[in-house]
Motif scaffolding. Structure first.
Motif, PDB file in Angstrom:
ATOM      1  N   MET A  87       0.811  -1.212   0.000  1.00  0.00           N
ATOM      2  CA  MET A  87       0.000   0.000   0.000  1.00  0.00           C
ATOM      3  C   MET A  87       0.849   1.268   0.000  1.00  0.00           C
ATOM      4  O   MET A  87       0.312   2.377  -0.081  1.00  0.00           O
ATOM      5  CB  MET A  87      -0.935  -0.016   1.214  1.00  0.00           C
ATOM      6  N   ASP A  88       2.170   1.109   0.094  1.00  0.00           N
ATOM      7  CA  ASP A  88       3.063   2.268   0.056  1.00  0.00           C
ATOM      8  C   ASP A  88       3.164   2.771  -1.388  1.00  0.00           C
ATOM      9  O   ASP A  88       3.374   1.976  -2.307  1.00  0.00           O
ATOM     10  CB  ASP A  88       4.445   1.881   0.575  1.00  0.00           C
ATOM     11  N   GLN A  89       3.013   4.061  -1.574  1.00  0.00           N
ATOM     12  CA  GLN A  89       3.013   4.621  -2.922  1.00  0.00           C
ATOM     13  C   GLN A  89       4.414   4.841  -3.483  1.00  0.00           C
ATOM     14  O   GLN A  89       4.561   5.150  -4.672  1.00  0.00           O
ATOM     15  CB  GLN A  89       2.250   5.951  -2.923  1.00  0.00           C
ATOM     16  N   ILE A  90       5.433   4.683  -2.652  1.00  0.00           N
ATOM     17  CA  ILE A  90       6.803   4.955  -3.084  1.00  0.00           C
ATOM     18  C   ILE A  90       7.684   3.711  -3.022  1.00  0.00           C
ATOM     19  O   ILE A  90       8.440   3.419  -3.960  1.00  0.00           O
ATOM     20  CB  ILE A  90       7.425   6.067  -2.217  1.00  0.00           C
ATOM     21  N   ARG A  91       7.597   2.969  -1.937  1.00  0.00           N
ATOM     22  CA  ARG A  91       8.531   1.869  -1.708  1.00  0.00           C
ATOM     23  C   ARG A  91       8.126   0.576  -2.399  1.00  0.00           C
ATOM     24  O   ARG A  91       6.947   0.203  -2.393  1.00  0.00           O
ATOM     25  CB  ARG A  91       8.658   1.587  -0.213  1.00  0.00           C
ATOM     26  N   SER A  92       9.089  -0.104  -2.962  1.00  0.00           N
ATOM     27  CA  SER A  92       8.914  -1.482  -3.402  1.00  0.00           C
ATOM     28  C   SER A  92       9.179  -2.406  -2.216  1.00  0.00           C
ATOM     29  O   SER A  92       9.581  -1.954  -1.137  1.00  0.00           O
ATOM     30  CB  SER A  92       9.878  -1.828  -4.535  1.00  0.00           C
ATOM     31  N   ARG A  93       8.959  -3.715  -2.428  1.00  0.00           N
ATOM     32  CA  ARG A  93       9.397  -4.703  -1.453  1.00  0.00           C
ATOM     33  C   ARG A  93      10.053  -5.828  -2.220  1.00  0.00           C
ATOM     34  O   ARG A  93       9.421  -6.763  -2.684  1.00  0.00           O
ATOM     35  CB  ARG A  93       8.235  -5.239  -0.615  1.00  0.00           C
ATOM     36  N   ARG A  94      11.376  -5.657  -2.410  1.00  0.00           N
ATOM     37  CA  ARG A  94      12.141  -6.614  -3.214  1.00  0.00           C
ATOM     38  C   ARG A  94      12.820  -7.655  -2.322  1.00  0.00           C
ATOM     39  O   ARG A  94      13.403  -7.310  -1.290  1.00  0.00           O
ATOM     40  CB  ARG A  94      13.204  -5.880  -4.039  1.00  0.00           C
ATOM     41  N   THR A  95      12.742  -8.900  -2.747  1.00  0.00           N
ATOM     42  CA  THR A  95      13.406  -9.981  -2.021  1.00  0.00           C
ATOM     43  C   THR A  95      14.150 -10.896  -2.993  1.00  0.00           C
ATOM     44  O   THR A  95      13.838 -10.954  -4.185  1.00  0.00           O
ATOM     45  CB  THR A  95      12.402 -10.829  -1.215  1.00  0.00           C
ATOM     46  N   TYR A  96      15.136 -11.592  -2.460  1.00  0.00           N
ATOM     47  CA  TYR A  96      15.965 -12.525  -3.232  1.00  0.00           C
ATOM     48  C   TYR A  96      15.956 -13.836  -2.448  1.00  0.00           C
ATOM     49  O   TYR A  96      16.593 -13.959  -1.412  1.00  0.00           O
ATOM     50  CB  TYR A  96      17.367 -11.954  -3.353  1.00  0.00           C
ATOM     51  N   VAL A  97      15.220 -14.800  -2.971  1.00  0.00           N
ATOM     52  CA  VAL A  97      14.977 -16.072  -2.281  1.00  0.00           C
ATOM     53  C   VAL A  97      15.913 -17.146  -2.816  1.00  0.00           C
ATOM     54  O   VAL A  97      16.077 -17.285  -4.035  1.00  0.00           O
ATOM     55  CB  VAL A  97      13.510 -16.530  -2.490  1.00  0.00           C
ATOM     56  N   ILE A  98      16.515 -17.908  -1.909  1.00  0.00           N
ATOM     57  CA  ILE A  98      17.285 -19.091  -2.298  1.00  0.00           C
ATOM     58  C   ILE A  98      16.862 -20.241  -1.393  1.00  0.00           C
ATOM     59  O   ILE A  98      16.911 -20.121  -0.165  1.00  0.00           O
ATOM     60  CB  ILE A  98      18.804 -18.870  -2.182  1.00  0.00           C
ATOM     61  N   ALA A  99      16.434 -21.337  -1.989  1.00  0.00           N
ATOM     62  CA  ALA A  99      15.981 -22.499  -1.226  1.00  0.00           C
ATOM     63  C   ALA A  99      17.017 -23.610  -1.292  1.00  0.00           C
ATOM     64  O   ALA A  99      17.551 -23.924  -2.363  1.00  0.00           O
ATOM     65  CB  ALA A  99      14.641 -22.994  -1.757  1.00  0.00           C
ATOM     66  N   PHE A 100      17.269 -24.207  -0.133  1.00  0.00           N
ATOM     67  CA  PHE A 100      18.193 -25.335  -0.018  1.00  0.00           C
ATOM     68  C   PHE A 100      17.414 -26.523   0.521  1.00  0.00           C
ATOM     69  O   PHE A 100      16.605 -26.391   1.444  1.00  0.00           O
ATOM     70  CB  PHE A 100      19.343 -24.991   0.927  1.00  0.00           C
ATOM     71  N   ARG A 101      17.677 -27.700  -0.048  1.00  0.00           N
ATOM     72  CA  ARG A 101      16.956 -28.890   0.367  1.00  0.00           C
ATOM     73  C   ARG A 101      17.921 -30.069   0.434  1.00  0.00           C
ATOM     74  O   ARG A 101      19.032 -30.026  -0.113  1.00  0.00           O
ATOM     75  CB  ARG A 101      15.804 -29.174  -0.607  1.00  0.00           C
ATOM     76  N   ASP A 102      17.474 -31.115   1.087  1.00  0.00           N
ATOM     77  CA  ASP A 102      18.292 -32.315   1.192  1.00  0.00           C
ATOM     78  C   ASP A 102      18.654 -32.814  -0.212  1.00  0.00           C
ATOM     79  O   ASP A 102      17.828 -32.801  -1.127  1.00  0.00           O
ATOM     80  CB  ASP A 102      17.529 -33.397   1.954  1.00  0.00           C
ATOM     81  N   ALA A 103      19.888 -33.256  -0.378  1.00  0.00           N
ATOM     82  CA  ALA A 103      20.380 -33.674  -1.694  1.00  0.00           C
ATOM     83  C   ALA A 103      19.525 -34.779  -2.310  1.00  0.00           C
ATOM     84  O   ALA A 103      19.330 -34.822  -3.531  1.00  0.00           O
ATOM     85  CB  ALA A 103      21.831 -34.129  -1.578  1.00  0.00           C
ATOM     86  N   ASP A 104      18.997 -35.694  -1.486  1.00  0.00           N
ATOM     87  CA  ASP A 104      18.160 -36.775  -2.011  1.00  0.00           C
ATOM     88  C   ASP A 104      16.841 -36.249  -2.574  1.00  0.00           C
ATOM     89  O   ASP A 104      16.290 -36.818  -3.523  1.00  0.00           O
ATOM     90  CB  ASP A 104      17.873 -37.803  -0.913  1.00  0.00           C
ATOM     91  N   ILE A 105      16.317 -35.184  -1.996  1.00  0.00           N
ATOM     92  CA  ILE A 105      15.094 -34.570  -2.507  1.00  0.00           C
ATOM     93  C   ILE A 105      15.324 -34.041  -3.917  1.00  0.00           C
ATOM     94  O   ILE A 105      14.542 -34.299  -4.843  1.00  0.00           O
ATOM     95  CB  ILE A 105      14.648 -33.401  -1.595  1.00  0.00           C
ATOM     96  N   ILE A 106      16.395 -33.292  -4.073  1.00  0.00           N
ATOM     97  CA  ILE A 106      16.697 -32.682  -5.369  1.00  0.00           C
ATOM     98  C   ILE A 106      16.935 -33.753  -6.430  1.00  0.00           C
ATOM     99  O   ILE A 106      16.438 -33.661  -7.553  1.00  0.00           O
ATOM    100  CB  ILE A 106      17.913 -31.764  -5.235  1.00  0.00           C
ATOM    101  N   ALA A 107      17.667 -34.793  -6.075  1.00  0.00           N
ATOM    102  CA  ALA A 107      17.949 -35.865  -7.029  1.00  0.00           C
ATOM    103  C   ALA A 107      16.660 -36.539  -7.492  1.00  0.00           C
ATOM    104  O   ALA A 107      16.477 -36.823  -8.691  1.00  0.00           O
ATOM    105  CB  ALA A 107      18.888 -36.892  -6.400  1.00  0.00           C
ATOM    106  N   ALA A 108      15.743 -36.792  -6.556  1.00  0.00           N
ATOM    107  CA  ALA A 108      14.476 -37.448  -6.908  1.00  0.00           C
ATOM    108  C   ALA A 108      13.645 -36.569  -7.831  1.00  0.00           C
ATOM    109  O   ALA A 108      13.030 -37.064  -8.794  1.00  0.00           O
ATOM    110  CB  ALA A 108      13.692 -37.764  -5.629  1.00  0.00           C
ATOM    111  N   GLU A 109      13.603 -35.275  -7.567  1.00  0.00           N
ATOM    112  CA  GLU A 109      12.808 -34.372  -8.402  1.00  0.00           C
ATOM    113  C   GLU A 109      13.404 -34.233  -9.804  1.00  0.00           C
ATOM    114  O   GLU A 109      12.668 -34.236 -10.798  1.00  0.00           O
ATOM    115  CB  GLU A 109      12.713 -33.005  -7.730  1.00  0.00           C
TER     116      GLU A 109
END
Length: 297
Positions: free
Chosen positions: A246-268
């Protein structure tokens, strides 16, 4: 002689200050981990300095301006609206997997710092995906509805030993409060480690990406006020969302990085799930049985 002594003293003071700051950050991370394990969410203050943010901020803003939109396709979208809405009308700019499209974001002070934080939880925590989000000024509809991150991913039964371990590390490039859309969460909602019912806010996943769930009667939302350079961490089960801007001037910028168990990533990755909105394998692939009456499935 006096000048050399003075310079040496100043250098020693600067070196000590840097050590103290580094040690202080380690303490803040350790403290946040305790809160994270209790609430499923925590804030780490002053993770990056102004100079460190400036070292990659131009690359962030370039991607979010639409410079790579043609190549990114659905990975460049508005998370609050249906597919196909013109860029000028977007409320939440979403840049999914920015490292694929903006090579300069592959190795920055932030990507390295985020990895250090994730490794504090487990040495098995591995980079899974990254995401840039910008809530534009004066966009009260720039809302992230309440959800659990796990709702966007395959169910626990898909993974080896039902492992879902995730830590999502989010850097704030702008101060965030209720006015410009800070994150809010339900402390402790992760403890049961159960997926609540979620539905697409656009009616079907073909129309839009975002999902929504509901609060339970006894639950209370807590707002996370943060400053530029602060970081939040949360797990896959905690219920969270955020206000519109609702702010007329400010943005709300974010930089997201997700880390997960290696076995999860391999399965996906074996089945072609990469978190890209352009993937053929997506949320519907894994959750069809939960919505047998929906025609779009």
């Amino acid at each position: 002689m006096y000048d050399r002594v003075l310079k040496a003293m100043l250098f020693m003071s600067w070196t000590i200050a840097m050590r103290v700051d580094s040690s202080s950050l380690e303490q803040r991370i350790d403290s946040a981990i305790i809160n994270f394990r209790k609430d499923g969410f925590a804030v780490i203050e002053q993770v990056l300095t102004e100079t460190e943010i400036a070292s990659f901020e131009v690359l962030y803003d370039e991607l979010m301006s639409g410079a790579f939109a043609e190549e990114m396709k659905k990975d460049f979208c508005d998370m609050s609206k249906s597919w196909g809405v013109p860029f000028e009308q977007w409320s939440i700019i979403n840049g999914m997997l920015p490292h694929r499209y903006q090579p300069g974001l592959n190795d920055t002070v932030w990507t390295r710092r985020a990895k250090e934080i994730a490794k504090k939880f487990s040495t098995r925590m591995t980079f899974d995906y990254d995401q840039l989000l910008d809530k534009r000024p004066g966009k009260p509809d720039a809302i992230f509805n309440l959800h659990q991150d796990q709702a966007y991913w395959p169910p626990p039964s898909f993974y080896p030993n039902n492992i879902t371990s995730t830590i999502t590390v989010t850097l704030y490039l702008d101060d965030a409060d209720e006015v410009n859309g800070c994150l809010r969460y339900v402390p402790g909602s992760q403890r049961q480690q159960e997926l609540r019912p979620h539905v697409p806010i656009s009616g079907s996943r073909d129309d839009g990406h975002a999902l929504v769930t509901e609060l339970q009667p006894d639950e209370v939302l807590r707002s996370a006020h943060v400053k530029r350079g602060d970081v939040t961490i949360h797990d896959e089960w905690v219920v969270h969302g955020s206000f519109g801007n609702m702010d007329q001037i400010r943005s709300r910028r974010t930089y997201v990085i997700a880390f997960r168990d290696a076995d999860i990533i391999a399965a996906e990755r074996r089945v072609g799930f990469t978190h890209s909105h352009n993937d053929i394998v997506n949320w519907d692939t894994f959750h069809m049985n939960e919505n047998p009456d929906r025609e779009d499935l």
